[in-house]
Design a protein around this motif. Structure first.
Motif, PDB file in Angstrom:
ATOM      1  N   ARG A  14       3.565   2.582  -3.891  1.00  0.00           N
ATOM      2  CA  ARG A  14       2.206   3.044  -4.221  1.00  0.00           C
ATOM      3  C   ARG A  14       1.637   2.239  -5.387  1.00  0.00           C
ATOM      4  O   ARG A  14       0.464   1.858  -5.384  1.00  0.00           O
ATOM      5  N   GLY A  15       2.501   1.962  -6.363  1.00  0.00           N
ATOM      6  CA  GLY A  15       2.059   1.173  -7.519  1.00  0.00           C
ATOM      7  C   GLY A  15       1.662  -0.230  -7.097  1.00  0.00           C
ATOM      8  O   GLY A  15       0.617  -0.755  -7.494  1.00  0.00           O
ATOM      9  N   PHE A  16       2.489  -0.818  -6.248  1.00  0.00           N
ATOM     10  CA  PHE A  16       2.234  -2.172  -5.748  1.00  0.00           C
ATOM     11  C   PHE A  16       0.888  -2.210  -5.005  1.00  0.00           C
ATOM     12  O   PHE A  16       0.072  -3.113  -5.202  1.00  0.00           O
ATOM     13  N   CYS A  17       0.663  -1.201  -4.147  1.00  0.00           N
ATOM     14  CA  CYS A  17      -0.586  -1.153  -3.369  1.00  0.00           C
ATOM     15  C   CYS A  17      -1.784  -0.932  -4.299  1.00  0.00           C
ATOM     16  O   CYS A  17      -2.837  -1.561  -4.135  1.00  0.00           O
ATOM     17  N   PHE A  18      -1.604  -0.054  -5.261  1.00  0.00           N
ATOM     18  CA  PHE A  18      -2.700   0.246  -6.191  1.00  0.00           C
ATOM     19  C   PHE A  18      -3.139  -1.022  -6.928  1.00  0.00           C
ATOM     20  O   PHE A  18      -4.329  -1.325  -7.033  1.00  0.00           O
ATOM     21  N   GLU A  19      -2.136  -1.778  -7.413  1.00  0.00           N
ATOM     22  CA  GLU A  19      -2.445  -3.017  -8.156  1.00  0.00           C
ATOM     23  C   GLU A  19      -3.244  -4.002  -7.316  1.00  0.00           C
ATOM     24  O   GLU A  19      -4.050  -4.767  -7.819  1.00  0.00           O
ATOM     25  N   ARG A  20      -2.988  -3.997  -6.019  1.00  0.00           N
ATOM     26  CA  ARG A  20      -3.675  -4.952  -5.135  1.00  0.00           C
ATOM     27  C   ARG A  20      -4.894  -4.357  -4.436  1.00  0.00           C
ATOM     28  O   ARG A  20      -5.475  -4.978  -3.553  1.00  0.00           O
ATOM     29  N   GLY A  21      -5.231  -3.142  -4.784  1.00  0.00           N
ATOM     30  CA  GLY A  21      -6.417  -2.520  -4.186  1.00  0.00           C
ATOM     31  C   GLY A  21      -6.230  -2.172  -2.716  1.00  0.00           C
ATOM     32  O   GLY A  21      -7.191  -2.157  -1.945  1.00  0.00           O
ATOM     33  N   ILE A  22      -4.975  -1.913  -2.320  1.00  0.00           N
ATOM     34  CA  ILE A  22      -4.705  -1.568  -0.910  1.00  0.00           C
ATOM     35  C   ILE A  22      -4.577  -0.049  -0.809  1.00  0.00           C
ATOM     36  O   ILE A  22      -3.815   0.570  -1.561  1.00  0.00           O
ATOM     37  N   ASP A  23      -5.317   0.540   0.110  1.00  0.00           N
ATOM     38  CA  ASP A  23      -5.280   1.999   0.243  1.00  0.00           C
ATOM     39  C   ASP A  23      -4.050   2.467   1.005  1.00  0.00           C
ATOM     40  O   ASP A  23      -3.737   1.936   2.075  1.00  0.00           O
ATOM     41  N   VAL A  24      -3.365   3.460   0.436  1.00  0.00           N
ATOM     42  CA  VAL A  24      -2.247   4.101   1.145  1.00  0.00           C
ATOM     43  C   VAL A  24      -2.844   5.256   1.946  1.00  0.00           C
ATOM     44  O   VAL A  24      -3.376   6.210   1.389  1.00  0.00           O
ATOM     45  N   MET A  25      -2.773   5.127   3.256  1.00  0.00           N
ATOM     46  CA  MET A  25      -3.447   6.077   4.146  1.00  0.00           C
ATOM     47  C   MET A  25      -2.684   7.380   4.315  1.00  0.00           C
ATOM     48  O   MET A  25      -3.257   8.416   4.606  1.00  0.00           O
ATOM     49  N   GLY A  26      -1.369   7.303   4.207  1.00  0.00           N
ATOM     50  CA  GLY A  26      -0.626   8.534   4.444  1.00  0.00           C
ATOM     51  C   GLY A  26       0.821   8.435   4.016  1.00  0.00           C
ATOM     52  O   GLY A  26       1.382   7.340   3.891  1.00  0.00           O
ATOM     53  N   LEU A  27       1.391   9.603   3.764  1.00  0.00           N
ATOM     54  CA  LEU A  27       2.810   9.714   3.437  1.00  0.00           C
ATOM     55  C   LEU A  27       3.423  10.619   4.503  1.00  0.00           C
ATOM     56  O   LEU A  27       3.084  11.800   4.596  1.00  0.00           O
ATOM     57  N   ILE A  28       4.289  10.050   5.323  1.00  0.00           N
ATOM     58  CA  ILE A  28       4.902  10.841   6.399  1.00  0.00           C
ATOM     59  C   ILE A  28       6.297  11.260   5.933  1.00  0.00           C
ATOM     60  O   ILE A  28       7.107  10.401   5.571  1.00  0.00           O
ATOM     61  N   PRO A  29       6.585  12.556   5.936  1.00  0.00           N
ATOM     62  CA  PRO A  29       7.912  12.977   5.477  1.00  0.00           C
ATOM     63  C   PRO A  29       8.991  12.729   6.536  1.00  0.00           C
ATOM     64  O   PRO A  29       8.686  12.602   7.723  1.00  0.00           O
ATOM     65  N   PHE A  30      10.229  12.679   6.086  1.00  0.00           N
ATOM     66  CA  PHE A  30      11.335  12.642   7.048  1.00  0.00           C
ATOM     67  C   PHE A  30      11.345  13.990   7.760  1.00  0.00           C
ATOM     68  O   PHE A  30      11.291  15.041   7.117  1.00  0.00           O
ATOM     69  N   ASP A  31      11.390  13.954   9.079  1.00  0.00           N
ATOM     70  CA  ASP A  31      11.313  15.208   9.827  1.00  0.00           C
ATOM     71  C   ASP A  31      12.216  15.101  11.060  1.00  0.00           C
ATOM     72  O   ASP A  31      11.942  14.299  11.965  1.00  0.00           O
ATOM     73  N   PRO A  32      13.292  15.890  11.119  1.00  0.00           N
ATOM     74  CA  PRO A  32      14.218  15.804  12.266  1.00  0.00           C
ATOM     75  C   PRO A  32      13.538  16.112  13.601  1.00  0.00           C
ATOM     76  O   PRO A  32      14.034  15.721  14.660  1.00  0.00           O
TER      77      PRO A  32
END
Ligand code: SF4
Ligand code: SF4
Length: 230
Positions: free
Chosen positions: A174-192
């Motif tokens: 997230r930090g890396f994306c933020f620095e480059r102005g790249i939007d993180v669209m979603g966080l998908i959890p681990f789900d069995p």
């Protein structure tokens, strides 16, 4: 793709082709079709023109009707080189289907990595959603994929899959994306439940709409749609 074939009636067994083939595809005056890369060196150097160059089929492209809409896809013959040509054909079919059916959106599911098939899947796209898992190799691959998208001047978006398996790496991404102005669209959890859905061959959002991964995917999709419409 093309394949070299030696005519045993013309071959004088000088061994030159075997010596010069840098893919080690010629042994005992026969071409191994799996290793032949179709570079044509042997055809050029054979002193008696004993080597022919023939077309070979690497895979088949298909168009299927699904309950979610038409799907353009392909099947590569095992052992065949994963050139971008089959991907280009799949893309052309998808474009034609979209034009004929009046569809506004074509979703291209690109392969992992940064090789020819990935490059072929990137041409003419509006946005590239890079899916990354929070591992060191995932971060490494993410950087390579973003560089490739940059190179083709495609806007990048990022989704972190199984983000909760390593919170430190997720934070780093997230930090890396933020620095480059790249939007993180979603966080998908681990789900069995995702594995259970795969076992029965269904998308997770259909198999269990209330599963944590389904909810996260729907949320992410509405974010992506917002980006596409903006
Ligand atoms: S075409 Fe190239 S890879 Fe194939 S057998 Fe000849 S030299 Fe080797
Ligand atoms: S270079 Fe031509 S003649 Fe020589 S071994 Fe190869 S196929 Fe035979």
């Amino acid at each position: 793709l093309n394949l070299a074939v030696i005519d045993p009636l013309k071959c004088i067994q000088c061994g030159l082709c075997e010596e010069k083939c840098r893919f080690g595809a010629i042994n005992d005056f026969e071409v191994d079709s799996i290793h032949c890369e179709g570079c044509k060196v042997c055809v050029q150097i054979c002193p008696v023109q004993a080597i022919d160059f023939v077309e070979r089929i690497c895979g088949h492209a298909y168009i299927s009707e699904t309950k979610y809409g038409p799907m353009s896809h392909a099947k590569l013959i095992p052992g065949m080189e994963t050139s971008g040509k089959l991907v280009v054909l799949v893309r052309q079919n998808a474009k034609r289907l979209a034009e004929e059916g009046g569809f506004e959106l074509v979703l291209v599911d690109g392969p992992p990595g940064i090789g020819c098939p990935v490059i072929a899947s990137l041409s003419d796209i509006d946005k590239g959603l890079v899916v990354v898992e929070p591992t060191l190799s995932g971060i490494h691959d993410l950087k390579r994929a973003l560089k490739l998208l940059d190179h083709f001047e495609v806007e990048s978006l990022v989704c972190i899959n199984k983000y909760d398996l390593n919170h430190d790496n997720t934070k780093a991404i997230r930090g890396f994306c933020f620095e480059r102005g790249i939007d993180v669209m979603g966080l998908i959890p681990f789900d069995p439940m995702v594995t259970k859905a795969m076992v029965v061959g269904q998308p997770i959002v259909e198999f269990d709409p209330d599963a944590a991964a389904s909810q996260a995917l729907r949320k992410m999709w509405s974010e992506v749609k917002g980006h596409l419409e903006s």
